[in-house]
Design a protein around this motif. Structure first.
Motif, mmCIF file in Angstrom:
data_model
loop_
_atom_site.group_PDB
_atom_site.id
_atom_site.type_symbol
_atom_site.label_atom_id
_atom_site.label_comp_id
_atom_site.label_asym_id
_atom_site.label_seq_id
_atom_site.Cartn_x
_atom_site.Cartn_y
_atom_site.Cartn_z
ATOM 1 N N THR A 1 5.344 -3.290 7.606
ATOM 2 C CA THR A 1 4.623 -2.153 7.041
ATOM 3 C C THR A 1 3.140 -2.452 6.934
ATOM 4 O O THR A 1 2.304 -1.602 7.266
ATOM 5 C CB THR A 1 5.190 -1.802 5.654
ATOM 6 O OG1 THR A 1 6.583 -1.525 5.784
ATOM 7 C CG2 THR A 1 4.483 -0.607 5.053
ATOM 8 N N ALA A 2 2.786 -3.654 6.499
ATOM 9 C CA ALA A 2 1.372 -4.022 6.389
ATOM 10 C C ALA A 2 0.695 -4.011 7.758
ATOM 11 O O ALA A 2 -0.440 -3.550 7.889
ATOM 12 C CB ALA A 2 1.238 -5.388 5.736
ATOM 13 N N ILE A 3 1.389 -4.502 8.770
ATOM 14 C CA ILE A 3 0.823 -4.496 10.117
ATOM 15 C C ILE A 3 0.634 -3.069 10.610
ATOM 16 O O ILE A 3 -0.400 -2.732 11.202
ATOM 17 C CB ILE A 3 1.702 -5.329 11.068
ATOM 18 C CG1 ILE A 3 1.590 -6.811 10.710
ATOM 19 C CG2 ILE A 3 1.322 -5.093 12.528
ATOM 20 C CD1 ILE A 3 2.570 -7.709 11.419
ATOM 21 N N LEU A 4 1.606 -2.205 10.363
ATOM 22 C CA LEU A 4 1.470 -0.810 10.781
ATOM 23 C C LEU A 4 0.362 -0.089 10.020
ATOM 24 O O LEU A 4 -0.322 0.768 10.573
ATOM 25 C CB LEU A 4 2.801 -0.075 10.598
ATOM 26 C CG LEU A 4 3.899 -0.452 11.583
ATOM 27 C CD1 LEU A 4 5.199 0.260 11.222
ATOM 28 C CD2 LEU A 4 3.490 -0.125 13.003
ATOM 29 N N LEU A 5 0.182 -0.434 8.742
ATOM 30 C CA LEU A 5 -0.866 0.216 7.957
ATOM 31 C C LEU A 5 -2.270 -0.191 8.382
ATOM 32 O O LEU A 5 -3.232 0.485 8.044
ATOM 33 C CB LEU A 5 -0.672 -0.074 6.466
ATOM 34 C CG LEU A 5 0.461 0.688 5.792
ATOM 35 C CD1 LEU A 5 0.627 0.227 4.350
ATOM 36 C CD2 LEU A 5 0.208 2.183 5.835
ATOM 37 N N THR A 6 -2.402 -1.294 9.118
ATOM 38 C CA THR A 6 -3.727 -1.665 9.619
ATOM 39 C C THR A 6 -4.185 -0.728 10.724
ATOM 40 O O THR A 6 -5.364 -0.675 11.030
ATOM 41 C CB THR A 6 -3.752 -3.106 10.166
ATOM 42 O OG1 THR A 6 -2.879 -3.196 11.294
ATOM 43 C CG2 THR A 6 -3.378 -4.107 9.109
ATOM 44 N N GLY A 7 -3.246 -0.013 11.325
ATOM 45 C CA GLY A 7 -3.604 0.915 12.392
ATOM 46 C C GLY A 7 -3.562 0.302 13.782
ATOM 47 O O GLY A 7 -3.853 0.968 14.762
#
Length: 168
Positions: free
Chosen positions: A120-126
Motif C-alpha cells: 500500500t505504501a508503495i502504491l501510495l507513492t504513485g
C-alpha cells in the motif's frame, strides 16, 4: 512551498501519534527488564523519532525554498504542484493504511499485514513504472525483517497463517 511544509508537518504528526499514542497502548513493558536488554518499545520508538525528525527536515527544506536544477530533457519536466485536497486525501489514506495494519496484525499475523502495508505504501507513492520491483520489495522486506528479528534478536511478532511456512 506550503505543500512541502504541510507534507513534512503531516509526516511528523503521523509519527508523533504513533510515538505518543499507539506505542504506549500497544507495546507492553514488562515489570522487570535486565540491564543488558533493551525494552520492547525501543525499536518502535526509534523509528517513530526518526520519522518525526525526517518530517521536520522535509518541512524545513520546503521552508528554505526549492533548489534550482537544470533539466536536460524537456520531456522530463517536473510535475506541477499538488493541491491541498490531494495531500490531505493521501494523508488520510496513509492513516487508514496504518489503522488497517493495526487491526490486521492480530488476525493474519505480522508478516502478511506488513506485506499489505508495504504494498500500500508503495502504491501510495504513485510509482507505476516498477510494479514488479514494488511487489518484490513488498514481500521480501517484511519477510526479511521478521526473519532478522526472530533469528538474530529473538523478538517474536504476532503469528499468522504465513508464519509456519517461514519457520517461525
Amino acid at each position: 512551498m506550503w505543500s512541502g511544509i504541510l507534507r513534512g508537518v503531516l509526516v511528523s504528526v503521523l509519527f508523533g501519534i504513533v510515538l505518543f499514542v499507539l506505542i504506549p497502548v500497544h507495546v507492553p513493558r514488562p515489570a522487570f527488564i535486565p540491564g543488558f536488554a533493551p525494552p520492547p518499545d525501543m525499536w518502535p520508538r526509534t523509528v517513530s523519532i526518526a520519522g518525526i525528525v525526517l518530517g521536520l527536515i522535509v518541512a524545513a527544506m520546503a521552508w528554505a525554498g526549492p533548489v534550482a536544477r537544470p533539466v536536460p530533457d524537456p520531456e522530463k519536466q517536473p510535475a506541477g504542484a499538488v493541491g491541498l485536497p490531494v495531500l490531505v486525501g493521501r494523508f488520510a489514506l496513509v492513516v487508514l493504511a496504518f489503522a488497517l495494519f493495526v487491526v490486521l496484525v492480530p488476525l493474519i499475523g505480522f508478516v502478511l499485514a506488513a506485506i499489505l502495508l508495504t504494498a500500500t505504501a508503495i502504491l501510495l507513492t504513485g510509482e507505476r513504472r516498477r510494479l514488479v520491483w514494488g511487489a518484490i520489495v513488498a514481500v521480501a522486506l517484511p519477510v526479511a525483517l521478521a526473519l532478522f528479528f526472530n533469528s538474530a534478536l529473538g523478538t517474536q511478532f504476532p503469528k499468522g497463517p504465513f508464519s509456519a511456512f517461514l519457520g517461525f
